[in-house]
Design an enzyme around this catalytic site. Sequence first.
Site, PDB file in Angstrom:
ATOM      1  N   HIS A   1     129.095 -13.860  67.701  1.00  8.52           N
ATOM      2  CA  HIS A   1     130.088 -13.780  66.638  1.00  8.52           C
ATOM      3  C   HIS A   1     131.502 -13.717  67.200  1.00  8.52           C
ATOM      4  CE1 HIS A   1     129.507  -9.565  67.721  1.00  8.52           C
ATOM      5  NE2 HIS A   1     130.728  -9.398  67.305  1.00  8.52           N
TER       6      HIS A   1
ATOM      7  N   VAL B   1     116.002  -6.574  85.773  1.00 10.67           N
ATOM      8  CA  VAL B   1     116.283  -7.772  84.987  1.00 10.67           C
ATOM      9  C   VAL B   1     115.095  -8.716  85.127  1.00 10.67           C
ATOM     10  CG1 VAL B   1     117.872  -9.713  84.630  1.00 10.67           C
ATOM     11  CG2 VAL B   1     118.758  -7.523  85.464  1.00 10.67           C
TER      12      VAL B   1
END
Length: 140
Positions: A20, A46
Site C-alpha cells: 500500500h 529465514v
Amino acid sequence: VAWCVGTCASCFATEVQFGHAGAQARGDMETAAAKNKAMKEAGFHVPDSFDKLPEMIAKVYAQLVEEGVVVETPEGETPQVPMDYTWAKKLGMVRKPANFISSIADDRGEELKYCGVTISEVFSQEMGIGGVLSLLWFRR
C-alpha cells in the site's frame, strides 16, 4: 523468524510495485531477496522460500521449547459464551417478563402500546401531544 515479501518480483520482466505504500526496489540491495539474505546473514531464521515459512516457524518453536527458552503451558478452558438473548427468545428458551401493564399502556412484546396503538404509529401518524394525551387519558 523473518521473511521479506516480494520475492516474486524477480519473475516479472519490468519493475513491480508492492504494498500500500508503493514500495519498489530501486536496485539490487532493495529487493526482497537481498533483504532476506541480509537477515539470514544477521542471524535471523529465514526460510529458503515463502512456502517453507510454516515449517521454519514450527522448527524454531520446537527448538526453543527443547532448549527451555519457551515453556509451554496448557491453555485454560475456553469459557462458554452465553447465548444471545434475542436468539434464545426466538428459540423459546427465555421470555421477556411483563414490565408494565395498565388499562392505557402495555409494554409487553416488541413495542410499547398506548391503548393498543404502537409507539411507532403515534409518530408515523404525527398524533402530537393532543393525540397522545387522548390515548392516555381518554382511552380513545
